[in-house]
Write a protein that holds these residues in place. Structure first.
Motif, mmCIF file in Angstrom:
data_model
loop_
_atom_site.group_PDB
_atom_site.id
_atom_site.type_symbol
_atom_site.label_atom_id
_atom_site.label_comp_id
_atom_site.label_asym_id
_atom_site.label_seq_id
_atom_site.Cartn_x
_atom_site.Cartn_y
_atom_site.Cartn_z
ATOM 1 N N LEU A 86 44.422 16.959 84.382
ATOM 2 C CA LEU A 86 45.407 17.561 85.286
ATOM 3 C C LEU A 86 44.744 18.412 86.354
ATOM 4 N N LEU B 205 49.738 10.232 87.078
ATOM 5 C CA LEU B 205 49.076 10.643 88.314
ATOM 6 C C LEU B 205 49.235 9.588 89.409
ATOM 7 N N ARG B 206 49.218 8.328 89.035
ATOM 8 C CA ARG B 206 49.428 7.263 90.028
ATOM 9 C C ARG B 206 50.823 7.371 90.639
ATOM 10 N N CYS C 278 39.714 11.222 87.805
ATOM 11 C CA CYS C 278 40.396 12.228 86.983
ATOM 12 C C CYS C 278 40.342 11.837 85.505
ATOM 13 N N GLY D 6 43.327 16.232 88.895
ATOM 14 C CA GLY D 6 44.408 15.709 89.722
ATOM 15 C C GLY D 6 44.894 16.723 90.740
ATOM 16 N N THR E 233 42.346 8.885 91.024
ATOM 17 C CA THR E 233 42.956 8.834 89.692
ATOM 18 C C THR E 233 41.965 8.371 88.635
ATOM 19 N N ARG F 85 51.054 10.313 93.031
ATOM 20 C CA ARG F 85 50.447 10.062 94.341
ATOM 21 C C ARG F 85 51.307 9.101 95.175
ATOM 22 N N GLN G 161 43.097 16.649 93.879
ATOM 23 C CA GLN G 161 43.246 15.411 94.645
ATOM 24 C C GLN G 161 42.071 14.448 94.510
ATOM 25 N N HIS G 162 41.412 14.467 93.364
ATOM 26 C CA HIS G 162 40.383 13.459 93.123
ATOM 27 C C HIS G 162 41.044 12.108 92.853
#
Length: 288
Positions: free
Chosen positions: A246, A88-89, A258, A249, A255, A92, A252-253
């Protein structure tokens, strides 16, 4: 471990109590091969008749899996949370870089750091397919979330086929025991001219069928089915954790948030502690 202990205790208490009460095992042992052939054969035949090949394979392997226990444990849940945190990082910060990890997870250093997860095709496919779909539909995360929920639901439904098949067999075994007992009575009635001591043994042998059907159903097959269902549910919770992270994510919360949502969604007895997970994530940040 406890499964084997349970089997030993069951046999010891049932047959030990029978012997201590003055019963003779010779009658049971004499009739056991024939009764087992009729009851076990009929149960196996109906099982093969009523289930698909995949369900049969999963059910047969389920006996060993019931004794072995769940595949995923607390350490695995912490690993998958760390894996998703890294992905996820990257998603983004650099979506282009994420594409390499998603398209070829076997060559991804992130996935390679977690070999047990990488070996699980369902987990890898769930993560990569969702991230790939999300990259194409960021304007509509609810669409990806709905697809993910349907996929998880289908996985859960398929996982329960084997326990349900074993439970159906357990439900049928007492009736099959009665069938074997009736056949024994028919055999006894055809020898009605024999002396009482012979007829007594024949009637006792016929009743072994009823005993065997009930014993197999409620002391062995049904507990195996229930244990397998519990194991399957715990293993499926691993994929529910992936889904929770997921989905968070997709909306858009942050990381870290999430990952915390995923941790909170794990069953309590396998949920990683906040401190241990926080330390693991801190090490990942230092290494990156």
């Amino acid at each position: 471990m406890f499964g084997m202990i349970g089997i030993v205790v069951t046999f010891a208490m049932v047959f030990g109590g029978y012997v201590l009460a003055g019963g003779h095992l010779e009658v049971i042992m004499h009739s056991l091969p024939h009764e087992m052939m009729m009851i076990g054969g009929a149960a196996l035949g109906s099982f093969l008749l009523s289930n698909e090949t995949a369900t049969i394979k999963h059910a047969l392997s389920g006996f060993g899996r019931s004794l072995k226990g769940p595949k995923w444990h607390e350490s695995d849940l912490q690993d998958v949370l760390c894996l998703l945190f890294q992905l996820l990082r990257i998603a983004r910060a650099n979506p282009v870089e994420l594409e390499g990890h998603v398209e070829e997870p076997a060559n991804s250093p992130i996935f390679q750091a977690y070999p047990k997860i990488l070996k699980d095709e369902q987990a890898v496919a769930l993560i990569t397919d969702t991230l790939r779909s999300a990259s194409l539909n960021y304007d509509d995360p609810y669409q990806v979330e709905e697809m993910l929920s349907q996929r998880i639901g289908l996985m859960n439904e398929e996982a329960m086929h084997a326990p349900h098949a074993l439970q159906n067999m357990a439900d049928a075994l007492p009736a099959l025991g009665i069938v074997a007992a009736v056949l024994g009575v028919i055999k006894t009635m055809s020898a009605i001219d024999q002396p009482p001591e012979v007829l007594g043994k024949m009637i006792g042998g016929a009743l072994v069928g009823t005993f065997l059907g009930v014993f197999l159903a409620y002391a062995l097959v049904a507990p195996f089915a229930q244990r397998l269902q519990a194991v399957m549910k715990q293993d499926q919770s691993f994929y529910d954790v992936i889904k929770s992270v997921l989905v968070a994510g997709l909306h858009q919360h942050a990381t870290n948030l999430c990952v915390e949502v995923g941790r909170q969604s794990a069953p309590e007895h396998v949920r990683p502690s906040f401190g241990n997970l926080e330390n693991a994530l801190r090490e990942l940040k230092r290494a990156s």
